[in-house]
Design an enzyme around this catalytic site. Structure first.
Site, short mmCIF file in Angstrom:
data_model
loop_
_atom_site.label_atom_id
_atom_site.label_comp_id
_atom_site.label_asym_id
_atom_site.label_seq_id
_atom_site.Cartn_x
_atom_site.Cartn_y
_atom_site.Cartn_z
N THR A 18 0.81 -1.30 0.04
CA THR A 18 -0.01 0.04 -0.14
C THR A 18 0.67 1.46 -0.03
O THR A 18 0.28 2.46 -0.16
CB THR A 18 -0.93 0.19 1.31
OG1 THR A 18 -0.30 0.13 2.48
CG2 THR A 18 -2.04 -0.97 1.11
N THR A 20 4.20 3.95 -1.31
CA THR A 20 4.72 4.55 -2.26
C THR A 20 5.37 3.53 -3.15
O THR A 20 5.09 3.37 -4.45
CB THR A 20 5.53 5.65 -2.16
OG1 THR A 20 4.63 6.62 -1.36
CG2 THR A 20 5.93 6.47 -3.30
N CYS A 145 18.69 5.28 -3.84
CA CYS A 145 18.23 5.60 -5.39
C CYS A 145 19.11 6.51 -5.90
O CYS A 145 19.22 6.37 -7.25
CB CYS A 145 16.77 6.29 -5.17
SG CYS A 145 16.71 7.50 -3.81
N HIS A 247 15.95 12.46 -9.72
CA HIS A 247 17.22 12.64 -8.90
C HIS A 247 17.95 13.43 -10.14
O HIS A 247 18.50 12.22 -10.97
CB HIS A 247 17.71 11.73 -8.04
CG HIS A 247 17.02 11.25 -7.06
ND1 HIS A 247 15.78 12.09 -6.63
CD2 HIS A 247 17.09 10.42 -6.17
CE1 HIS A 247 15.36 11.50 -5.52
NE2 HIS A 247 16.13 10.42 -5.17
#
Length: 359
Positions: A18, A20, A145, A247
């Site tokens: 549930t 992101t 990330c 990014h």
């Protein structure tokens, strides 16, 4: 729907479905040619509800029909026993104990959480080290990330020109990297926050772990050499900027090779780079692992973050650096190649190399 090379659909589960990153897993896996979503896991607050009632959906496409009415389960291994692969989008606060329990239950975990990134046995030798030894269970983690985005061109450059001695990287990181609801509006609107807790340290050591090799430890157990054969110094400066996704990183590198490659040679090496996952046929790998822009003002998050569904990285402004050797700009979609897409490619690679046993 096409099958994997063994001709079978592969049942997968999603932890933190549930959240992101979990929603991004759902979106990508719902249309995957090999993987079939079999179980969705979330907190006890969501367990027992149909997915459409349990989730606050924040993706740009509707909830896939294959999961809308699927009942969400608690993140307990017994609910995932039929899954060959488990994808984890759990927050770090919850991931540690849950992922460890799944590994102990002999399940294969592909995680976006940070908890086991520094574990020296991840992903190499975990099965033998567990007591009792495991046959199928392990944890494979993504990198941070931002690290993921810029080590791809660094790997291409080391492959073409040999070791990099020094690297300076300055990031401009999107607010989605902080999760939902993320950074408060009063902090980020009309502002740049020049600090992201723990981020700079993570980028500096993760780069060494990823680009380094594998060595035999004092006890004969294989370990990561952290680029020790050719020491690499990395200095990262990380900033949060008012961009939703994507990014951007400004990178400067110094090569061990003298004279260093020219900007044109660097461009050609980046264009030519083919990662192993692409050469052996992982279906989620994009046509261009690295797309090189010739325009002087690209890449830009708003224009380039969704190119190839965010599964590759974009590089531009390749030029000489008067302090080091070469400098360039990298853009990576932090919620795709920087998160869920990387885990899915890792799992595809594991299937093709026989690391994940498909029964």
């Amino acid at each position: 729907m096409s099958k994997n090379p063994d001709g079978k659909q592969i049942k997968v589960g999603i932890l933190g479905a549930t959240g992101t990153v979990g929603q991004r897993f759902v979106t990508l896996l719902a249309k995957h040619p090999w993987f079939t979503i079999h179980v969705l896991g979330a907190s006890s607050r969501s367990a027992g509800k149909p997915y459409t009632l349990a989730v606050m959906w924040k993706q740009t496409t509707p909830i896939p029909s294959v999961v809308r009415d699927m009942i969400v389960r608690e993140c307990h291994p017994k609910h995932f026993a039929e899954c060959a692969v488990i994808f984890s989008g759990l927050d770090a606060d919850a991931a540690g104990d849950i992922e460890s329990a799944f590994r102990s239950a002999d399940l294969a975990i592909f995680s976006n959480a940070k908890n086991y990134r520094r574990d020296p046995s991840v992903p190499l030798i975990q099965q033998a080290l567990q007591n009792p030894p495991l046959k199928k269970g392990f944890i494979v983690t993504n990198a941070n990330c931002s690290t993921t985005g810029y080590v791809i061109p660094l790997r291409a450059l080391e492959k073409a020109f040999g070791p990099i001695e020094s690297c300076l990287v300055t990031t401009m990181q999107a607010i989605s990297g902080a999760g939902y609801p993320g950074v408060p509006g009063l902090d980020i609107i009309d502002n740049v926050v020049p600090y992201i807790g723990g981020e700079e340290e993570k980028m500096e050591w993760e780069t060494l772990k990823i680009l380094g090799g594998i060595a035999d430890g004092d006890d004969g157990v294989k370990t990561f050499d952290m680029h020790a054969r050719h020491p690499l110094r990395v200095s990262a400066s990380c900033n949060r900027v008012p961009v939703i996704d994507g990014h951007t990183m400004c990178v400067s590198v110094r090569f061990q090779q003298k004279p260093p490659p020219s900007p044109q040679q660097v461009r050609e090496a980046l264009v030519a780079y083919t990662p192993e996952a692409q050469s052996i046929g992982c279906p989620s790998v994009p046509v261009h692992a690295i797309f090189v822009h010739e325009e002087p003002d690209r890449p830009q998050p708003r224009l380039d973050r969704y190119y190839q569904d965010g599964a590759g990285v974009s590089v531009g402004r390749v030029r000489q650096c008067p302090v080091l050797d070469i400098k360039f700009v990298v853009l990576a979609n932090n919620v795709s190649i920087g998160a869920a897409t990387s885990s899915i490619i890792n799992a595809e690679l594991a299937v093709l190399k026989g690391v994940v046993k498909v029964e």
